[in-house]
Design a protein around this motif. Sequence first.
Motif, PDB file in Angstrom:
ATOM      1  N   GLN B 168       0.808  -1.215   0.000  1.00  0.00           N
ATOM      2  CA  GLN B 168       0.000   0.000   0.000  1.00  0.00           C
ATOM      3  C   GLN B 168       0.842   1.266   0.000  1.00  0.00           C
ATOM      4  N   MET B 169       2.165   1.141   0.202  1.00  0.00           N
ATOM      5  CA  MET B 169       3.004   2.341   0.134  1.00  0.00           C
ATOM      6  C   MET B 169       3.422   2.640  -1.304  1.00  0.00           C
ATOM      7  N   LEU B 170       3.087   1.744  -2.227  1.00  0.00           N
ATOM      8  CA  LEU B 170       3.449   1.957  -3.629  1.00  0.00           C
ATOM      9  C   LEU B 170       2.387   2.810  -4.311  1.00  0.00           C
ATOM     10  N   PRO B 171       2.667   3.553  -5.344  1.00  0.00           N
ATOM     11  CA  PRO B 171       3.995   3.877  -5.861  1.00  0.00           C
ATOM     12  C   PRO B 171       4.674   4.947  -5.020  1.00  0.00           C
ATOM     13  N   ILE B 172       5.939   4.768  -4.757  1.00  0.00           N
ATOM     14  CA  ILE B 172       6.679   5.743  -3.965  1.00  0.00           C
ATOM     15  C   ILE B 172       7.002   6.965  -4.823  1.00  0.00           C
ATOM     16  N   TYR B 173       6.780   8.113  -4.295  1.00  0.00           N
ATOM     17  CA  TYR B 173       7.185   9.408  -4.850  1.00  0.00           C
ATOM     18  C   TYR B 173       6.387   9.839  -6.085  1.00  0.00           C
ATOM     19  N   GLN B 174       6.057   8.884  -6.987  1.00  0.00           N
ATOM     20  CA  GLN B 174       5.491   9.252  -8.288  1.00  0.00           C
ATOM     21  C   GLN B 174       4.175  10.028  -8.181  1.00  0.00           C
ATOM     22  N   ASP B 175       3.324   9.643  -7.235  1.00  0.00           N
ATOM     23  CA  ASP B 175       2.003  10.263  -7.168  1.00  0.00           C
ATOM     24  C   ASP B 175       2.058  11.696  -6.668  1.00  0.00           C
ATOM     25  N   SER B 176       2.973  11.972  -5.758  1.00  0.00           N
ATOM     26  CA  SER B 176       2.935  13.284  -5.124  1.00  0.00           C
ATOM     27  C   SER B 176       4.009  14.225  -5.673  1.00  0.00           C
ATOM     28  N   GLY B 177       5.237  13.763  -5.741  1.00  0.00           N
ATOM     29  CA  GLY B 177       6.302  14.646  -6.207  1.00  0.00           C
ATOM     30  C   GLY B 177       6.857  15.494  -5.088  1.00  0.00           C
ATOM     31  N   LEU B 178       7.984  16.135  -5.367  1.00  0.00           N
ATOM     32  CA  LEU B 178       8.743  16.805  -4.312  1.00  0.00           C
ATOM     33  C   LEU B 178       7.965  17.917  -3.621  1.00  0.00           C
ATOM     34  N   SER B 179       7.278  18.747  -4.416  1.00  0.00           N
ATOM     35  CA  SER B 179       6.654  19.923  -3.804  1.00  0.00           C
ATOM     36  C   SER B 179       5.555  19.499  -2.830  1.00  0.00           C
ATOM     37  N   VAL B 180       4.781  18.479  -3.196  1.00  0.00           N
ATOM     38  CA  VAL B 180       3.717  18.014  -2.309  1.00  0.00           C
ATOM     39  C   VAL B 180       4.306  17.415  -1.038  1.00  0.00           C
ATOM     40  N   ILE B 181       5.372  16.630  -1.203  1.00  0.00           N
ATOM     41  CA  ILE B 181       5.994  16.001  -0.036  1.00  0.00           C
ATOM     42  C   ILE B 181       6.521  17.076   0.914  1.00  0.00           C
ATOM     43  N   LEU B 182       7.140  18.105   0.355  1.00  0.00           N
ATOM     44  CA  LEU B 182       7.665  19.185   1.195  1.00  0.00           C
ATOM     45  C   LEU B 182       6.535  19.918   1.897  1.00  0.00           C
ATOM     46  N   LYS B 183       5.469  20.167   1.143  1.00  0.00           N
ATOM     47  CA  LYS B 183       4.327  20.867   1.714  1.00  0.00           C
ATOM     48  C   LYS B 183       3.755  20.070   2.900  1.00  0.00           C
ATOM     49  N   ALA B 184       3.677  18.752   2.711  1.00  0.00           N
ATOM     50  CA  ALA B 184       3.127  17.914   3.775  1.00  0.00           C
ATOM     51  C   ALA B 184       4.029  17.891   4.995  1.00  0.00           C
ATOM     52  N   SER B 185       5.327  18.090   4.776  1.00  0.00           N
ATOM     53  CA  SER B 185       6.249  17.996   5.909  1.00  0.00           C
ATOM     54  C   SER B 185       6.218  19.250   6.765  1.00  0.00           C
ATOM     55  N   TYR B 186       5.565  20.304   6.277  1.00  0.00           N
ATOM     56  CA  TYR B 186       5.635  21.575   6.996  1.00  0.00           C
ATOM     57  C   TYR B 186       4.939  21.516   8.350  1.00  0.00           C
ATOM     58  N   THR B 187       3.755  20.893   8.383  1.00  0.00           N
ATOM     59  CA  THR B 187       3.021  20.836   9.649  1.00  0.00           C
ATOM     60  C   THR B 187       3.781  20.065  10.734  1.00  0.00           C
ATOM     61  N   PRO B 188       4.192  18.804  10.477  1.00  0.00           N
ATOM     62  CA  PRO B 188       4.927  18.123  11.550  1.00  0.00           C
ATOM     63  C   PRO B 188       6.224  18.835  11.901  1.00  0.00           C
ATOM     64  N   MET B 189       6.850  19.445  10.904  1.00  0.00           N
ATOM     65  CA  MET B 189       8.124  20.117  11.145  1.00  0.00           C
ATOM     66  C   MET B 189       7.923  21.301  12.076  1.00  0.00           C
ATOM     67  N   ALA B 190       6.962  22.155  11.696  1.00  0.00           N
ATOM     68  CA  ALA B 190       6.787  23.393  12.444  1.00  0.00           C
ATOM     69  C   ALA B 190       6.109  23.155  13.781  1.00  0.00           C
ATOM     70  N   SER B 191       5.055  22.304  13.783  1.00  0.00           N
ATOM     71  CA  SER B 191       4.286  22.192  15.015  1.00  0.00           C
ATOM     72  C   SER B 191       4.983  21.342  16.052  1.00  0.00           C
ATOM     73  N   PHE B 192       5.744  20.371  15.608  1.00  0.00           N
ATOM     74  CA  PHE B 192       6.240  19.447  16.613  1.00  0.00           C
ATOM     75  C   PHE B 192       7.755  19.320  16.668  1.00  0.00           C
ATOM     76  N   PHE B 193       8.355  18.886  15.574  1.00  0.00           N
ATOM     77  CA  PHE B 193       9.781  18.625  15.681  1.00  0.00           C
ATOM     78  C   PHE B 193      10.569  19.910  15.914  1.00  0.00           C
ATOM     79  N   GLY B 194      10.000  21.038  15.496  1.00  0.00           N
ATOM     80  CA  GLY B 194      10.689  22.313  15.700  1.00  0.00           C
ATOM     81  C   GLY B 194      10.709  22.747  17.157  1.00  0.00           C
ATOM     82  N   GLU B 195       9.895  22.073  17.975  1.00  0.00           N
ATOM     83  CA  GLU B 195       9.834  22.466  19.383  1.00  0.00           C
ATOM     84  C   GLU B 195      11.140  22.228  20.125  1.00  0.00           C
ATOM     85  N   SER B 196      12.074  21.538  19.463  1.00  0.00           N
ATOM     86  CA  SER B 196      13.370  21.312  20.106  1.00  0.00           C
ATOM     87  C   SER B 196      14.110  22.633  20.329  1.00  0.00           C
ATOM     88  N   VAL B 197      13.542  23.734  19.835  1.00  0.00           N
ATOM     89  CA  VAL B 197      14.119  25.046  20.096  1.00  0.00           C
ATOM     90  C   VAL B 197      14.106  25.333  21.612  1.00  0.00           C
TER      91      VAL B 197
END
Lengths: 389, 365
Positions: B168-197
């Motif tokens: 169910q993880m297939l196809p990797i990368y092809q469906d979304s592409g870089l910009s979508v993947i980056l966009k999706a990473s913004y929420t977890p990055m900013a809301s949570f992992f960035g809290e290490s500040v």
Amino acid sequence: MSRNKTLFMIMVIALFFLSGCWDRKELNDLAIELGWGLDKEKNNQIRITAQFIIPSNVGTSQTGGGGGKGKSFFIETGTGKDTLEAVQKMQTKLSREVFRGHRRVILLGEKLAKQGLAPILDTYSRDPEIRLRADALIVKGHTAKQFLEASYPLESIPALGALKEHMQIGGMGDTSLLNFLKAATSEGINPTLPVINLTGSSKGFEVTGIGIFNKNLQLIGFLNPSEQKMFLWIIDRLNQHILTANMPQGTGNAGLFLTKLNRKIKPSIQGRTIKCDIVLSGEGVIRENNTKLDLTQAKNLTLLEHVFEKATENQASQTLKRVQTQYGTDIFGIGEAIHQKYPSQWKGLKKNWDKQFREVQMSVHASLVIRRVGLTGPSMQLNNSDIKK
Amino acid sequence: MKISGTQIFWMLFTLEVGNSLLLTISSTIRVAKQDAWISMMIAGIAGIAISLLATSVSSLYPGQTIIEYSQTILGKWPGKLIMIPFFIQWYSVIGLIVREFGDFIITALFQQTPLWVIVFTVMLLLVLIIYQGGIEGIGRLSEIVGPMVLLMVTVLIFLDIKDMDWHQMLPIYQDSGLSVILKASYTPMASFFGESVMMTMFVYFMDQPNQASSRAMWGIGTAVFMVTIGTLAVIFTFGPALPSSLLYPFYELSRYISVMEFIQNVDILIVIIWYFSIFVKLALYMFIASYGTAQWFHLKDWRKVAWFLAPISFIVAMSIKNINIFAQYYDKFFWLPYVFPINMIGIPLLLLIVGWVRKKYAMTS
């Protein structure tokens, strides 16, 4: 020190709030419901029928001693615009609060399924009391109410019998609701649900195939039990399978009990035509041999394997063909396989997939391995002269 | 009050893992579908970079917290003013987290218990740990609950393996592409992992400040690893489409577990994981807010600030009408556009550059 004392007091007072008395649920205030059914009613309403445990009768009926105690379950119904309203109506007839956390089986009347399941499914993922692990089945020919009213001798709670029957045939019971939802939200596969039926003469019920749904979640057709087996094999959800095949020379038949079942869907796109090769593989043991073959001979085993493979290929292609021509809905996940292998082409294909699916050129290959032949070589009742070496 | 490197590791791990598992998977899968795990890893790398940034700026002046060294670096008033965004973040987020926690507990366990009871008990416990333990108490707490959280997450994922289908993880990368993947990473990055500040406040308390970077990065890294595995587990079990409509897919995953018909109903584990994780998180926010306020106003007893902070957070938590919608707006209009670029990257980077130049200048002259 005085600060510590204050804090200590605060902690003690906090204990009164921590006991969770607001949500205490005594077991004898709950009506535990293990299976329920949904039917279509007039004026766009639905009727819910639930099977509740009668706790005091459950133990006795299983040990067999308390003959006079009666059934270990009872039925209650309620109607309403949606599930919650119907449950509310049902609650007015019950002295205990309906508890749905143990529900395992959801039965859907055929009429309701034909009308479409989309309006009734929300509650199964929204309500925190209900778990996604449940078996949803369609009741063919009868209403869910009639089904739940029937008794079944082996299980004290008949609804659980339906679940167990579904597990027995190798179709991974317990997960059909989730698989249905997964298929409903995916583009490359159409949803299906197992079908269960009341047996006509004796009391009881049987799993009799698969119900096929379209993308609007309306029931559009059925597959029969042998097609269901092939379908489950092709979508990789079959645990075990008994294959019986006739020898071509007309010298009897043999039965193979398959356990390690696998499949591969290999799509290929050449220009405008889509081909799809389905490879079914399995390992098993011979459980019955009514032929004259001596199964200790290697060439006989190869011959038998070949016969089984041919039989499988025939059955599977017939199933595929029937679904393709008669229903034209991709219940096998061929679209998903194409999506995974050709993601860029799939973007163009998916809009018209139901139409494209009819055009796919299917081929089936089976490769079965006989691991063991049981405890006899040739059949014991045969004369030496009859045995084919 | 001294904390060790190991405690830093468990503190950051515990504070990140529970929240991210429960709250970020759904929104990430909604955007990136089956590639959500790549987004999680990208977010995690950013989180590790932010913790490196936070620890390196603190290592310039290991004897001071960010409240103090911002004044050392930029001068008294600019240094004080630049801390105001941090205070806004700290004071607003505590109430929000308590409410989020309370609502989840009500949904999952106690449907009839009034919200204020849950919020009030948590607030009491927070005041207790601030008073009795301070950062050292929180450190020791995370040293105990952190390994338990790690174990429970691992067990949950293992119990679900038989229901997974990696296709169910297939196809990797092809469906979304870089910009979508980056966009999706913004929420977890900013809301949570960035809290290490938060590390900008903690290095000061470490007995060996030179361990700060490595331990913090390992803590965040381990959390990211577990969250990525958790995201994959959700995709393997529920496919790429269904989890986006579930609010708590990982919770749903735990409810779905049924091993041999007798290991079932283990979803209480998730509630425990989340309780531990959120308690550590709240305690840390509570601590830095109280300690920071005291340093900023030059108060003698920083513990007293907690008495002021707790009622504020209680009122914030109780006055939110619907947390799902409020959190969405809070994220969209406050956290993502302001807190993440300013508090988590901008200010630490500014302090690092100016501080570094100052030190260099001081050495040469």
